[in-house]
Write an enzyme that holds these catalytic residues in place. Structure first.
Site, short mmCIF file in Angstrom:
data_model
loop_
_atom_site.label_atom_id
_atom_site.label_comp_id
_atom_site.label_asym_id
_atom_site.label_seq_id
_atom_site.Cartn_x
_atom_site.Cartn_y
_atom_site.Cartn_z
N HIS A 72 0.83 -1.22 0.00
CA HIS A 72 0.00 0.00 0.00
C HIS A 72 0.86 1.26 0.00
O HIS A 72 0.37 2.34 0.33
CB HIS A 72 -0.96 0.02 1.21
CG HIS A 72 -1.69 -1.27 1.42
ND1 HIS A 72 -1.25 -2.23 2.29
CD2 HIS A 72 -2.78 -1.77 0.82
CE1 HIS A 72 -2.07 -3.28 2.24
NE2 HIS A 72 -3.00 -3.03 1.35
FE1 FES Z 1 0.13 -1.86 3.82
FE2 FES Z 1 2.74 -2.20 4.01
S1 FES Z 1 1.71 -0.46 3.33
S2 FES Z 1 1.20 -3.61 4.47
#
Ligand code: FES
Length: 194
Positions: A159
């Site tokens: 993410h």
């Molecule tokens: Fe979501 Fe690493 S940014 S698990």
């Protein structure tokens, strides 16, 4: 497959209607009973074996990992394993140390200095879990040629969390810095983690 005839076989065993051991219906009942018994027996025996194979939680909690640092050049990192989790061990360059030291704590989501995250006199050795503090993905940046992200440390591809050269969270959804496990130098080039 069950038939109407099967439903007349009583659970308690053979009846006068069975007509003796040569009766086909009685033989079917006996063989089904033998298979069922063998199956229960296998389950009872298998359980202790499986329990012996998986380490107890307290054994796992006490396990340590020893790492030889001598082959890790400045600017390089390695991936190891600590208590079944990825572990990053990084030899920071003087430039990476300077970049980490130049960041005001007020800019940090999880304020910590590089000094607080390393051992005294060993600020170049950054040892962290390789587990993103958002949802637990393994960030990039420890492997040769991997994307280190916009802050030069680690980048989580799940993410988009970005960590700096001290492994501190700088952008993206992760709430905390990469965790630093308990560890100690047992010599100039060997650390014991855990
Ligand atoms: Fe979501 Fe690493 S940014 S698990």
């Amino acid at each position: 497959m069950a038939t109407d005839d099967d439903q007349h076989v009583p659970a308690g065993g053979a009846t006068a209607l069975d007509g003796g051991p040569d009766n086909p219906r009685r033989r079917d009942y006996l063989s089904i009973g033998a298979v069922a018994f063998a199956g229960v027996g296998a389950g009872v025996i298998a359980l202790p074996l499986i329990n012996q194979m998986s380490p107890a939680a307290d054994t796992l909690a006490l396990s340590t990992t020893e790492i030889d640092l001598s082959a890790i050049e400045p600017g390089q990192a390695i991936k190891a394993t600590f208590r079944k989790q990825p572990l990053f061990v990084r030899n920071l360059t003087p430039k990476e140390i300077a970049e980490a030291d130049a960041v005001p704590l007020s800019e940090l989501r999880d304020p910590q200095t590089l000094e607080e995250r390393t051992k005294t006199g060993k600020a170049n050795w950054l040892i962290t879990l390789g587990v993103c503090t958002h949802l637990g993905c393994v960030p990039l940046g420890a492997g040769e040629g991997e994307n280190k992200g916009p802050f030069g440390g680690y980048f989580c591809p799940c993410h988009g969390s970005a960590y700096d050269t001290a492994g501190r969270i700088r952008s993206g959804p992760a709430p905390q810095n990469l965790h630093v496990p308990e560890y100690a130098f047992t010599s100039d080039t060997v650390v014991t983690v855990g």
